[in-house]
Design an enzyme around this catalytic site. Sequence first.
Site, short mmCIF file in Angstrom:
data_model
loop_
_atom_site.label_atom_id
_atom_site.label_comp_id
_atom_site.label_asym_id
_atom_site.label_seq_id
_atom_site.Cartn_x
_atom_site.Cartn_y
_atom_site.Cartn_z
N HIS A 1 0.80 -1.24 0.00
CA HIS A 1 0.00 0.00 0.00
C HIS A 1 0.83 1.28 0.00
O HIS A 1 0.68 2.12 0.88
CB HIS A 1 -0.98 0.02 1.19
CG HIS A 1 -1.93 -1.14 1.18
ND1 HIS A 1 -2.94 -1.29 2.11
CD2 HIS A 1 -2.04 -2.21 0.36
CE1 HIS A 1 -3.61 -2.40 1.86
NE2 HIS A 1 -3.08 -2.99 0.80
N TYR B 87 -9.98 -9.68 3.99
CA TYR B 87 -9.63 -10.80 3.13
C TYR B 87 -9.98 -12.13 3.79
O TYR B 87 -10.24 -13.11 3.13
CB TYR B 87 -8.14 -10.76 2.77
CG TYR B 87 -7.85 -9.71 1.75
CD1 TYR B 87 -8.24 -9.90 0.43
CD2 TYR B 87 -7.22 -8.52 2.09
CE1 TYR B 87 -8.00 -8.93 -0.53
CE2 TYR B 87 -6.97 -7.55 1.15
CZ TYR B 87 -7.36 -7.75 -0.16
OH TYR B 87 -7.13 -6.79 -1.10
N GLU C 285 -12.94 1.57 -4.90
CA GLU C 285 -13.74 2.79 -5.08
C GLU C 285 -13.17 3.73 -6.12
O GLU C 285 -11.96 3.82 -6.28
CB GLU C 285 -13.75 3.59 -3.76
CG GLU C 285 -14.32 2.87 -2.59
CD GLU C 285 -14.31 3.71 -1.32
OE1 GLU C 285 -13.69 4.80 -1.31
OE2 GLU C 285 -14.94 3.27 -0.35
C1 HEC Z 1 -17.24 -15.87 7.45
C2 HEC Z 1 -17.05 -15.82 6.05
C3 HEC Z 1 -17.38 -17.05 5.22
C4 HEC Z 1 -18.58 -17.72 5.14
C5 HEC Z 1 -19.84 -17.43 5.92
C6 HEC Z 1 -18.39 -18.74 4.15
N1 HEC Z 1 -17.14 -18.69 3.66
FE1 HEC Z 1 -16.38 -19.91 2.22
N2 HEC Z 1 -14.56 -19.02 2.47
C7 HEC Z 1 -14.30 -17.96 3.28
C8 HEC Z 1 -12.91 -17.63 3.19
C9 HEC Z 1 -12.22 -16.50 3.90
C10 HEC Z 1 -12.33 -18.56 2.30
C11 HEC Z 1 -10.87 -18.64 1.89
C12 HEC Z 1 -10.09 -19.42 2.94
C13 HEC Z 1 -8.61 -19.46 2.61
O1 HEC Z 1 -8.20 -18.73 1.70
O2 HEC Z 1 -7.91 -20.23 3.25
C14 HEC Z 1 -13.40 -19.39 1.86
C15 HEC Z 1 -13.24 -20.42 0.95
C16 HEC Z 1 -14.28 -21.14 0.39
C17 HEC Z 1 -14.14 -22.10 -0.66
C18 HEC Z 1 -12.83 -22.48 -1.33
C19 HEC Z 1 -12.44 -21.46 -2.37
C20 HEC Z 1 -11.12 -21.74 -3.03
O3 HEC Z 1 -10.47 -20.75 -3.44
O4 HEC Z 1 -10.73 -22.88 -3.20
C21 HEC Z 1 -15.39 -22.57 -0.95
C22 HEC Z 1 -15.77 -23.57 -2.02
C23 HEC Z 1 -16.30 -21.92 -0.05
N3 HEC Z 1 -15.60 -21.06 0.75
C24 HEC Z 1 -17.67 -22.13 -0.01
C25 HEC Z 1 -18.52 -21.60 0.94
C26 HEC Z 1 -19.91 -21.95 1.07
C27 HEC Z 1 -20.67 -22.86 0.13
C28 HEC Z 1 -20.37 -21.25 2.15
C29 HEC Z 1 -21.75 -21.32 2.74
C30 HEC Z 1 -22.23 -22.61 3.16
C31 HEC Z 1 -19.30 -20.47 2.67
N4 HEC Z 1 -18.19 -20.72 1.93
C32 HEC Z 1 -19.39 -19.61 3.76
C33 HEC Z 1 -15.19 -17.28 4.08
C34 HEC Z 1 -16.48 -17.68 4.29
#
Ligand code: HEC
Length: 480
Positions: free
Chosen positions: A258, A373, A352
Site C-alpha cells: 500500500h 480478506y 472505489e
Molecule cells: C465468514 C465468512 C465465510 C462464510 C460465511 C463462508 N465462507 Fe467460504 N470461504 C471464506 C474464506 C475467507 C475462504 C478462503 C479461505 C482461505 O483462503 O484459506 C473461503 C473459501 C471457500 C471455498 C474455497 C475457495 C477456493 O479458493 O478454493 C469454498 C468452495 C467456499 N468457501 C464455499 C462456501 C460456502 C458454500 C459457504 C456457505 C455454506 C461459505 N463458503 C461460507 C469465508 C467464508
Amino acid sequence: MIRSISIVLLVLSTTGVSLSWEGSLGRNHYSAEADSAEDRSRSIYTNYCASCHGSTMQTFVDRKWKYGNSASAIFESIHKGRGGSDAAMPAFGVMLKESQINELVDYILSGIEEGKVYDFEQAFSPTEVYNAEKFDYTLEVIASDLGIPWGMAFLPNGDILVTDRDGAIYRVMKDGKKVIIRGGPSVYAEGQGGLLDVELHPNFEKNGWVYLSYSSHKMEDGETVSSTSVRRYKLKRNRLTKEKLIIEAFPYGDTEIHYGSRLEFDKEGYLFLTVGDRGSRDTNPQDLTRFPGKVHRTHDDGSIPSDNPFVDTPGAVKSIYSFGHRNPQGFFIHPVTGTIWSHEHGPRGGDEINIVRKGENYGWPLVSYGINYNGTVFTTLTKKEGMRDPFHYWIPSIGPSGMTFVIGDRYPGWDGHLLVGSLRFEYLNLCKIEDEKVLSELVLLKNIGRVRNVKQGPDGYIYVAVEEPGILYRIVPIKK
Ligand code: HEC
C-alpha cells in the site's frame, strides 16, 4: 432428518467491539418437500454463504481457486472449512448433511457458469480485431520486456518514459527501441514497493524536470522500514541529474504494501501524490499527523501551498489535501474541468472511484463496501456523516490500477468516459459516465494481462501497460 444447529461467527469491527452473527438452519427452511434442489441450495447459500462470498457468487468467479474448483474440492472446502485456526472459512460439515453439501456444490458450479463474466479460459490474441459500437480496433505492441511497467510519461519528442517497478527507467522510442535512463533513486523493490510513478513538470520543455515516486527505505532498530517518497531530477539525454527530494512520507513502516504513489500535476502547477495506508489502517488514514492514507499537494519544489486545508491545524501534515484513503493507484486530473479523480483498492470487495476534494475525508477504514480478506467484517457502515461516498465502487474487487478519461474524437463513443485497468481480472474497464454516475461498464481486451496503467498520449492514442511480461500496447482504432 434435519437437525437444527446454530452457528455463531465472531465478527470484529474496527472499534474493537465484538459483534456476533448468528444463524440457525431450521426445519422451516426445508419443510416444503416440493422445493427443488436449486431452491434449497439458494436458501442455504443466501443465508450462510452470501455474506462472505457475495450474493451473486462474486468471489467464486475469481479464477484463482485456492483449493480447486472440482466438485470434490468444493465439497471438501464446505465440509471441513478452510483457513485453519483463523476460522476464515467455517466448516459446515457439522451443520449440513452431505446431500445438502452436494446440492450446494452443484448450485455453485452452475452459478459460476452463468455468472461467467470473466472467462479466463478464452485465449488472448494481440492481433485480434475488437469491436466497439462505433469503430473497430486492434492492439499495437509499442515495447516489451518492461518488467512491471508502473508509470509512464510522454516526452515532447514522442518518446515515452516507462518505470519498471524493479527499478529501471526506460525511454521507449518511436521505433520501439528502448534505452535505460540512469541516475534514478535507489528503490526498495520488495512486495508492492519499488520504482513507482513518473510525471513530467508542466514546463518540462523549458526545465527538463522529471518527478519519480518510489519506495524509499532505511534501517530502524535493525529492521528495514520503508515509505513513499518523491524526487525531482533534470533529464539530460539519458541521465537524471540535479536530484532534489520533494516529499518523504512519515512514518516509515515495516510492511511492503500500500504505497499508493500516483503523481499528477494540475493546471495550476500543483503537484499531487497519493500515499496508501501502508497496511496500518487503524493508525494511518484518519490521523492527520501521519502521511499515509492521504492525497498530498505541494508546489513543484515540495513547498506547501498556503491554502492547503490543514496548514493551520496544529500537528497536521501540511501537505495533506484529502484523507481516509486506503491505497489509491489511479489518479487523473481532468484537463478541462479540473476535477480530481482517484480510485483505490478496497479490501476484499469495495474498490472505489472517488472525486477528490480539498480537506475531505474518504472514510477508510470507518466506512467501506468491502470486507476483510479473511471474510470477517471490519465495518458495517457504508456511509457516515462527514465522510464522502465513493462515486462508484466494485464488488468484487477488480484490483484497479491506472486510469484516464478518454478525451477527443479518436475513439468515437468513448469520449468523456473513464478507462480503468484491472490487475485482478486482466482487462480494461470502460466506465460510461453520464449525469455524474457510472451508467454501465464494458470489459475491454479480456485477458490482456494484469493492467498496471492506462494513459492517453498527447497524440490522442490510448496506451495500456501490462505486467509480466511487461508490454506497452497502443489501442489503434480502425474505421468500421
Ligand atoms: C465468514 C465468512 C465465510 C462464510 C460465511 C463462508 N465462507 Fe467460504 N470461504 C471464506 C474464506 C475467507 C475462504 C478462503 C479461505 C482461505 O483462503 O484459506 C473461503 C473459501 C471457500 C471455498 C474455497 C475457495 C477456493 O479458493 O478454493 C469454498 C468452495 C467456499 N468457501 C464455499 C462456501 C460456502 C458454500 C459457504 C456457505 C455454506 C461459505 N463458503 C461460507 C469465508 C467464508
